[in-house]
Design a protein around this motif. Structure first.
Motif, PDB file in Angstrom:
ATOM      1  N   LEU A  97       0.845  -1.188   0.000  1.00 18.34           N
ATOM      2  CA  LEU A  97       0.000   0.000   0.000  1.00 18.34           C
ATOM      3  C   LEU A  97       0.886   1.245   0.000  1.00 18.34           C
ATOM      4  O   LEU A  97       1.907   1.294   0.688  1.00 18.34           O
ATOM      5  N   PHE A  98       0.494   2.244  -0.781  1.00 27.46           N
ATOM      6  CA  PHE A  98       1.219   3.509  -0.800  1.00 27.46           C
ATOM      7  C   PHE A  98       1.035   4.207   0.534  1.00 27.46           C
ATOM      8  O   PHE A  98      -0.072   4.343   1.037  1.00 27.46           O
ATOM      9  N   ASP A  99       2.134   4.635   1.144  1.00 31.34           N
ATOM     10  CA  ASP A  99       2.105   5.391   2.394  1.00 31.34           C
ATOM     11  C   ASP A  99       2.999   6.608   2.202  1.00 31.34           C
ATOM     12  O   ASP A  99       4.225   6.494   2.145  1.00 31.34           O
ATOM     13  N   TYR A 100       2.386   7.779   2.096  1.00 35.46           N
ATOM     14  CA  TYR A 100       3.119   9.014   1.843  1.00 35.46           C
ATOM     15  C   TYR A 100       4.273   9.202   2.833  1.00 35.46           C
ATOM     16  O   TYR A 100       5.353   9.629   2.455  1.00 35.46           O
ATOM     17  N   ASN A 101       4.027   8.883   4.095  1.00 36.77           N
ATOM     18  CA  ASN A 101       5.044   9.090   5.119  1.00 36.77           C
ATOM     19  C   ASN A 101       6.229   8.137   4.987  1.00 36.77           C
ATOM     20  O   ASN A 101       7.308   8.420   5.508  1.00 36.77           O
ATOM     21  N   LYS A 106      11.224   1.429 -32.404  1.00 33.88           N
ATOM     22  CA  LYS A 106      12.238   1.295 -31.353  1.00 33.88           C
ATOM     23  C   LYS A 106      11.557   0.983 -30.020  1.00 33.88           C
ATOM     24  O   LYS A 106      10.461   1.462 -29.738  1.00 33.88           O
ATOM     25  N   LYS A 107      12.235   0.202 -29.207  1.00 30.99           N
ATOM     26  CA  LYS A 107      11.761  -0.030 -27.841  1.00 30.99           C
ATOM     27  C   LYS A 107      12.088   1.191 -26.998  1.00 30.99           C
ATOM     28  O   LYS A 107      13.162   1.775 -27.118  1.00 30.99           O
ATOM     29  N   ILE A 108      11.140   1.541 -26.141  1.00 33.31           N
ATOM     30  CA  ILE A 108      11.315   2.638 -25.188  1.00 33.31           C
ATOM     31  C   ILE A 108      11.387   2.020 -23.799  1.00 33.31           C
ATOM     32  O   ILE A 108      10.533   1.226 -23.417  1.00 33.31           O
ATOM     33  N   ARG A 109      12.424   2.364 -23.045  1.00 35.36           N
ATOM     34  CA  ARG A 109      12.580   1.896 -21.662  1.00 35.36           C
ATOM     35  C   ARG A 109      12.279   3.055 -20.731  1.00 35.36           C
ATOM     36  O   ARG A 109      12.854   4.134 -20.868  1.00 35.36           O
ATOM     37  N   VAL A 110      11.377   2.819 -19.792  1.00 40.65           N
ATOM     38  CA  VAL A 110      10.961   3.840 -18.843  1.00 40.65           C
ATOM     39  C   VAL A 110      11.409   3.434 -17.443  1.00 40.65           C
ATOM     40  O   VAL A 110      11.199   2.287 -17.033  1.00 40.65           O
ATOM     41  N   THR A 111      12.032   4.356 -16.744  1.00 41.47           N
ATOM     42  CA  THR A 111      12.366   4.153 -15.331  1.00 41.47           C
ATOM     43  C   THR A 111      11.688   5.268 -14.537  1.00 41.47           C
ATOM     44  O   THR A 111      11.641   6.418 -14.982  1.00 41.47           O
ATOM     45  N   GLY A 112      11.138   4.898 -13.392  1.00 43.84           N
ATOM     46  CA  GLY A 112      10.444   5.867 -12.561  1.00 43.84           C
ATOM     47  C   GLY A 112      11.087   5.961 -11.184  1.00 43.84           C
ATOM     48  O   GLY A 112      11.736   5.018 -10.728  1.00 43.84           O
ATOM     49  N   ARG A 113      10.898   7.114 -10.548  1.00 45.09           N
ATOM     50  CA  ARG A 113      11.401   7.301  -9.189  1.00 45.09           C
ATOM     51  C   ARG A 113      10.622   8.418  -8.493  1.00 45.09           C
ATOM     52  O   ARG A 113       9.956   9.220  -9.149  1.00 45.09           O
ATOM     53  N   ILE A 114      10.721   8.421  -7.163  1.00 52.51           N
ATOM     54  CA  ILE A 114      10.163   9.521  -6.376  1.00 52.51           C
ATOM     55  C   ILE A 114      11.180  10.661  -6.467  1.00 52.51           C
ATOM     56  O   ILE A 114      12.305  10.536  -5.980  1.00 52.51           O
ATOM     57  N   HIS A 115      10.794  11.738  -7.102  1.00 53.81           N
ATOM     58  CA  HIS A 115      11.704  12.872  -7.295  1.00 53.81           C
ATOM     59  C   HIS A 115      11.711  13.791  -6.071  1.00 53.81           C
ATOM     60  O   HIS A 115      12.752  14.318  -5.690  1.00 53.81           O
ATOM     61  N   ASP A 116      10.534  13.960  -5.454  1.00 54.25           N
ATOM     62  CA  ASP A 116      10.435  14.859  -4.302  1.00 54.25           C
ATOM     63  C   ASP A 116       9.106  14.600  -3.607  1.00 54.25           C
ATOM     64  O   ASP A 116       8.192  13.989  -4.171  1.00 54.25           O
ATOM     65  N   LYS A 117       9.008  15.068  -2.377  1.00 49.68           N
ATOM     66  CA  LYS A 117       7.731  15.129  -1.669  1.00 49.68           C
ATOM     67  C   LYS A 117       7.841  16.292  -0.699  1.00 49.68           C
ATOM     68  O   LYS A 117       8.928  16.595  -0.188  1.00 49.68           O
ATOM     69  N   TYR A 118       6.727  16.972  -0.486  1.00 50.96           N
ATOM     70  CA  TYR A 118       6.761  18.162   0.362  1.00 50.96           C
ATOM     71  C   TYR A 118       5.341  18.478   0.840  1.00 50.96           C
ATOM     72  O   TYR A 118       4.361  17.960   0.311  1.00 50.96           O
ATOM     73  N   LEU A 126       3.448  14.916  -3.881  1.00 56.98           N
ATOM     74  CA  LEU A 126       4.424  13.928  -4.321  1.00 56.98           C
ATOM     75  C   LEU A 126       4.831  14.295  -5.746  1.00 56.98           C
ATOM     76  O   LEU A 126       3.981  14.650  -6.564  1.00 56.98           O
ATOM     77  N   VAL A 127       6.137  14.198  -6.032  1.00 57.65           N
ATOM     78  CA  VAL A 127       6.631  14.455  -7.386  1.00 57.65           C
ATOM     79  C   VAL A 127       7.208  13.140  -7.917  1.00 57.65           C
ATOM     80  O   VAL A 127       8.151  12.597  -7.347  1.00 57.65           O
ATOM     81  N   ILE A 128       6.600  12.647  -8.987  1.00 54.17           N
ATOM     82  CA  ILE A 128       7.023  11.404  -9.628  1.00 54.17           C
ATOM     83  C   ILE A 128       7.801  11.771 -10.889  1.00 54.17           C
ATOM     84  O   ILE A 128       7.341  12.617 -11.667  1.00 54.17           O
ATOM     85  N   GLU A 129       8.969  11.165 -11.061  1.00 60.78           N
ATOM     86  CA  GLU A 129       9.753  11.423 -12.266  1.00 60.78           C
ATOM     87  C   GLU A 129       9.854  10.145 -13.090  1.00 60.78           C
ATOM     88  O   GLU A 129      10.128   9.074 -12.546  1.00 60.78           O
ATOM     89  N   MET A 186      10.005  13.392 -17.382  1.00 59.86           N
ATOM     90  CA  MET A 186       8.720  13.971 -17.015  1.00 59.86           C
ATOM     91  C   MET A 186       8.570  13.945 -15.501  1.00 59.86           C
ATOM     92  O   MET A 186       8.847  12.937 -14.868  1.00 59.86           O
ATOM     93  N   ARG A 187       8.148  15.080 -14.940  1.00 54.86           N
ATOM     94  CA  ARG A 187       7.867  15.155 -13.511  1.00 54.86           C
ATOM     95  C   ARG A 187       6.405  15.558 -13.331  1.00 54.86           C
ATOM     96  O   ARG A 187       5.953  16.541 -13.910  1.00 54.86           O
ATOM     97  N   THR A 188       5.700  14.757 -12.539  1.00 53.30           N
ATOM     98  CA  THR A 188       4.290  15.016 -12.268  1.00 53.30           C
ATOM     99  C   THR A 188       4.126  15.321 -10.789  1.00 53.30           C
ATOM    100  O   THR A 188       4.607  14.579  -9.936  1.00 53.30           O
ATOM    101  N   TYR A 189       3.456  16.412 -10.501  1.00 58.45           N
ATOM    102  CA  TYR A 189       3.185  16.852  -9.139  1.00 58.45           C
ATOM    103  C   TYR A 189       1.770  16.421  -8.788  1.00 58.45           C
ATOM    104  O   TYR A 189       0.826  16.760  -9.508  1.00 58.45           O
ATOM    105  N   GLN A 190       1.637  15.656  -7.699  1.00 55.85           N
ATOM    106  CA  GLN A 190       0.323  15.176  -7.272  1.00 55.85           C
ATOM    107  C   GLN A 190       0.009  15.660  -5.865  1.00 55.85           C
ATOM    108  O   GLN A 190       0.845  15.537  -4.961  1.00 55.85           O
ATOM    109  N   LEU A 191      -1.188  16.190  -5.683  1.00 50.90           N
ATOM    110  CA  LEU A 191      -1.726  16.451  -4.358  1.00 50.90           C
ATOM    111  C   LEU A 191      -2.226  15.103  -3.850  1.00 50.90           C
ATOM    112  O   LEU A 191      -3.081  14.473  -4.494  1.00 50.90           O
ATOM    113  N   LYS A 192      -1.684  14.622  -2.737  1.00 53.31           N
ATOM    114  CA  LYS A 192      -2.013  13.276  -2.262  1.00 53.31           C
ATOM    115  C   LYS A 192      -3.179  13.253  -1.266  1.00 53.31           C
ATOM    116  O   LYS A 192      -3.391  12.263  -0.595  1.00 53.31           O
TER     117      LYS A 192
END
Length: 141
Positions: A8-12, A85-97, A105-108, A122-128
């Motif tokens: 389960l996603f837990d912001y903290n 062409k194949k596209i490879r995507v990697t994701g990470r938590i860029h920031d949270k505040y 939460l900022v997902i990159e 790409m960076r997406t800012y989400q209100l959690k």
């Protein structure tokens, strides 16, 4: 093989820099054509934004039952993706505040093609706390 249950996603608990899901897909000419029709631009050259790299990466790592509201996006486009062409995507938590007592939460997501060409970041800012949306227009009283 049974599907693995996601935590389960837990912001903290999520950590800045934490890796999210990674995956590959083949960019087809049909995908490019569909995107171009959707944006009504026969020459659109960056169709990978239609694939939702950021949301897919988060969904591969967590069962996010809290949801989120898109609060903004930033995208750095580097090279034109090439159909076939194949596209490879990697994701990470860029920031949270916390801003105005609300968690963000900022997902990159980074996309590279099979030849190692950087396509986009790409960076997406989400209100959690999606239940916060619209409160200023509907105050409790």
């Amino acid at each position: 093989m049974p599907e693995q249950e996601l935590p389960l996603f837990d912001y903290n608990e999520v950590q800045i820099g934490e890796a999210l899901g990674s995956y590959e897909y083949l960019l087809t000419q049909d995908m490019v054509d569909l995107y171009r029709r959707a944006v009504d631009d026969p020459d659109a050259v960056f169709p990978t934004i239609a694939v939702k790299h950021d949301a897919t990466s988060l969904a591969m790592a967590y069962d996010d039952q809290t949801g989120g509201v898109n609060a903004g996006n930033e995208i750095d486009l580097h090279n034109t993706p090439i159909p076939g062409k194949k596209i490879r995507v990697t994701g990470r938590i860029h920031d949270k505040y916390i801003r105005r007592d609300k968690p963000y939460l900022v997902i990159e997501a980074t996309a590279m093609d099979e030849d190692g060409r950087l396509i986009e970041k790409m960076r997406t800012y989400q209100l959690k706390k999606p239940e916060e949306l619209g409160k200023k227009w509907h105050p409790q009283g």
